[in-house]
Design a protein around this motif. Sequence first.
Motif, PDB file in Angstrom:
ATOM      1  N   GLU A 260       0.851  -1.178   0.000  1.00 15.28           N
ATOM      2  CA  GLU A 260       0.000   0.000   0.000  1.00 15.28           C
ATOM      3  C   GLU A 260       0.894   1.238   0.000  1.00 15.28           C
ATOM      4  OE1 GLU A 260      -3.363   0.171   0.295  1.00 15.28           O
ATOM      5  OE2 GLU A 260      -3.728  -1.979   0.541  1.00 15.28           O
ATOM      6  N   LEU A 261       0.529   2.230  -0.779  1.00 14.57           N
ATOM      7  CA  LEU A 261       1.244   3.497  -0.722  1.00 14.57           C
ATOM      8  C   LEU A 261       0.362   4.481   0.032  1.00 14.57           C
ATOM      9  CD1 LEU A 261       2.539   3.890  -4.379  1.00 14.57           C
ATOM     10  CD2 LEU A 261       3.621   2.745  -2.431  1.00 14.57           C
ATOM     11  N   SER A 262       0.988   5.349   0.816  1.00 13.11           N
ATOM     12  CA  SER A 262       0.140   6.328   1.476  1.00 13.11           C
ATOM     13  C   SER A 262       0.864   7.638   1.685  1.00 13.11           C
ATOM     14  CB  SER A 262      -0.379   5.784   2.797  1.00 13.11           C
ATOM     15  OG  SER A 262       0.633   5.847   3.760  1.00 13.11           O
ATOM     16  N   THR A 263       0.081   8.693   1.772  1.00 13.25           N
ATOM     17  CA  THR A 263       0.629  10.008   2.067  1.00 13.25           C
ATOM     18  C   THR A 263      -0.110  10.529   3.272  1.00 13.25           C
ATOM     19  OG1 THR A 263       1.054  10.444  -0.249  1.00 13.25           O
ATOM     20  CG2 THR A 263       1.014  12.335   1.203  1.00 13.25           C
ATOM     21  N   TYR A 264       0.648  11.141   4.167  1.00 15.28           N
ATOM     22  CA  TYR A 264       0.019  11.684   5.345  1.00 15.28           C
ATOM     23  C   TYR A 264       0.207  13.190   5.360  1.00 15.28           C
ATOM     24  CZ  TYR A 264      -2.271  11.612   9.648  1.00 15.28           C
ATOM     25  OH  TYR A 264      -3.221  11.816  10.597  1.00 15.28           O
ATOM     26  N   PHE A 265      -0.877  13.919   5.283  1.00 13.38           N
ATOM     27  CA  PHE A 265      -0.803  15.374   5.225  1.00 13.38           C
ATOM     28  C   PHE A 265      -1.079  15.971   6.588  1.00 13.38           C
ATOM     29  CE2 PHE A 265      -1.943  14.048   0.956  1.00 13.38           C
ATOM     30  CZ  PHE A 265      -0.992  14.714   0.204  1.00 13.38           C
ATOM     31  N   ARG A 266      -0.246  16.925   6.963  1.00  7.80           N
ATOM     32  CA  ARG A 266      -0.400  17.565   8.253  1.00  7.80           C
ATOM     33  C   ARG A 266      -0.245  19.066   8.061  1.00  7.80           C
ATOM     34  NH1 ARG A 266      -2.298  17.163  13.370  1.00  7.80           N
ATOM     35  NH2 ARG A 266      -1.040  18.331  14.846  1.00  7.80           N
ATOM     36  N   ILE A 267      -1.237  19.823   8.494  1.00  3.24           N
ATOM     37  CA  ILE A 267      -1.073  21.281   8.543  1.00  3.24           C
ATOM     38  C   ILE A 267      -0.646  21.598   9.961  1.00  3.24           C
ATOM     39  CG2 ILE A 267      -2.213  23.528   8.404  1.00  3.24           C
ATOM     40  CD1 ILE A 267      -4.197  22.372   6.452  1.00  3.24           C
TER      41      ILE A 267
END
Lengths: 254, 479
Positions: free
Chosen positions: B203-210
Amino acid sequence: MMLKIDNLHVRVAGKEILKGLTLGVKAGEVHAIMGPNGAGKSTLGNVLAGRAGYEITQGSVEYNGANLLALEPEQRAAEGVFLAFQYPVEIAGVNNTYFLKAALNAQRKYRGEAELDSMQFLKSVREKLRVLHISDELLHRAVNAGFSGGEKKRNEIFQMALLEPKLAILDETDSGLDIDAMKLVADGVNAMRDPQRAFIVITHYQRLLDYIVPDFVHVMVDGRIVESGDKSLALKLEEHGYAWIAERKLAGVA
Amino acid sequence: MATERSQIETALSRRYDAGFVTDIESDSLPPGLSEDVVRAISARKNEPDWMTQWRLSAYRHWLTMLPPHWAKLDIDPIDFQAISYFSQPKNRPKSLDEVDPKLLETYDKLGVPLHERARLAGVAVDAVFDSVSVGTTFRKELADVGILFCSMSEAVREYPDLVRKYLGSVVPTGDNYFAALNSAVFSDGSFVFVPKGVRCPMELSTYFRINARDTGQFERTLLIAEEGASVSYLEGCTAPMRDENQLHAAVVELVALDDASIKYSTVQNWYPGDENGVGGIYNFVTKRGDCRGARSKISWTQVETGSAITWKYPSCILRGDDSTGEFNSVALTHHRQQADTGTKMIHLGKNTKSKIISKGISAGRGQNTYRGLVKIEKGADGARNYTQCDSLLIGKKCGAHTFPYIEVKHPGAIVEHEATTSKISDDQLFYCRSRGIAEEDAVSMIVDGFCKQVFKELPMEFAVEAKKLLEVSLEGAVG
């Protein structure tokens, strides 16, 4: 005494519905509560199960020596109180089996018992189904969703069988049932009669009591029990109607 | 009855576990937007001139556009000059081993495996903190099978031919107001390229955090699956709790060539604002997949629980013959949250199929709108669509709305639409409680039953997370 209701006064939306109800129930007994519409029969069932919106202004309810009214509905359930609903609620999207397993395990957890795994649970379900003559098709559907009136009531009895309560309150479980469906419900209840278990059977009609034979019959009028007796009281009521009781009550007061 | 009032609508409190701020020095552009700012962003990222020009033309186009007003959303005007368009942690790391421990801690708290844990979890992660990617895991392992997985910034520098070929090919720079803005100022995002015949092994994933205050996040994600390739990708998003609204305007483009399949899942948990609607993220996102090749397949799955306002319509252009598009969505609005979300399925090729499953949950004063377009063009012989659109209401002050648009230009098309609206009532809750099930568990059980069809589309570990997230998001919805 398993259940001791003493001088119970209850208001709903500001209006007094129960006006000093007193009733004692021992383990192993079956009590029938009869009475005309608006007498407060269903209110009694709801108050015992813990539905919100009922204001207790006076009196007490002891269950196995403890104050029942202090418990949340789910705690009462785990302590063994069961209400078979007059109008069972539909819950779309929640599988009936899943619901029952969640309920049973929540109760077991509360009581400090080990939760059942799926295999153990299904085994128990099959045993109950056999006794109650319920088709397992109901198990695969959402809780009460699209059930006929009779199926809903049978599902209530099935839940009762599975949860094995100590005190079962049946709120007009016979209403809307044809004679065959009523017999099935009665068979279910009779199969569960046990020296350790008590029933309160709320009904309009004597007919159900031909099949579930009560130890005591109470007549409720205007928020109070006005007459108690054995099975024969139900038959007298059938013969004379509730007006007879009201007259007797007036005569008694006078 | 007294029950009606008291049971469902009291005790509105909600926990937002991701609401902490990481105390880390950041290097931000001052608030404001102009051509100079666009150039400055491009310069900080060492972009080639073509990229700068691409941004500038998008910016100039954006200036001629007006914000969309057709959605059923109540949006306070956005002051685009009050937003900082670029923010990155100082001391930028060269590799994951040099990442500031505070940053790693942040992702740890959020449950995102960036370090050793990544290995155990077997999920490749790209972590984007404010405007930049802080690290991508498993790059080498993926490169061994020919898969490129890196931040968008790196892709622009290292794979310019691929980026130039595909960037903006699905969502053109002038597509809509927020897509144009994104094209001008996009900061970072993920780039995935799966070459011909390769099935992505994990699985590929991106985790976005502001994290930073007064910043917007404008991520840009581009995912390409070549002929016969397949990939499953998941993104997650969180932000600290702040009183101001923050803007998140992302663009995601997917391209699937012949026989390729892309599964794109989102668990969106941006800060939703407090119970009075103060603060929260504006989540204005354009997501579109192009089934460019024959027999290609693109499937969107989203679980949207966060953001003050959500405006997004992950769509599929079914260009290739026999291509398939899917959209599975759970959108939850609680308190004052608003969501206007759905999809567009554009059938161009022959025998194209699409399936839409939308589950909207409204609680508190939440407003939840499904808006979807199914369009069958003239040449789409044998096209089929099935749409199921269900709404669940919790309490009496929330709303659910459905706007299905169907445009059929082919007489042989088969389009089905089913919709239901149901409500969690006090009676249902009492029924559950009288059987021994606690109230919060009863709500979760009912909601979970309602969402099951969508959750089963998520990769397993994320399905569990999504379920938990929904439980937390609904905390205090009944009391």
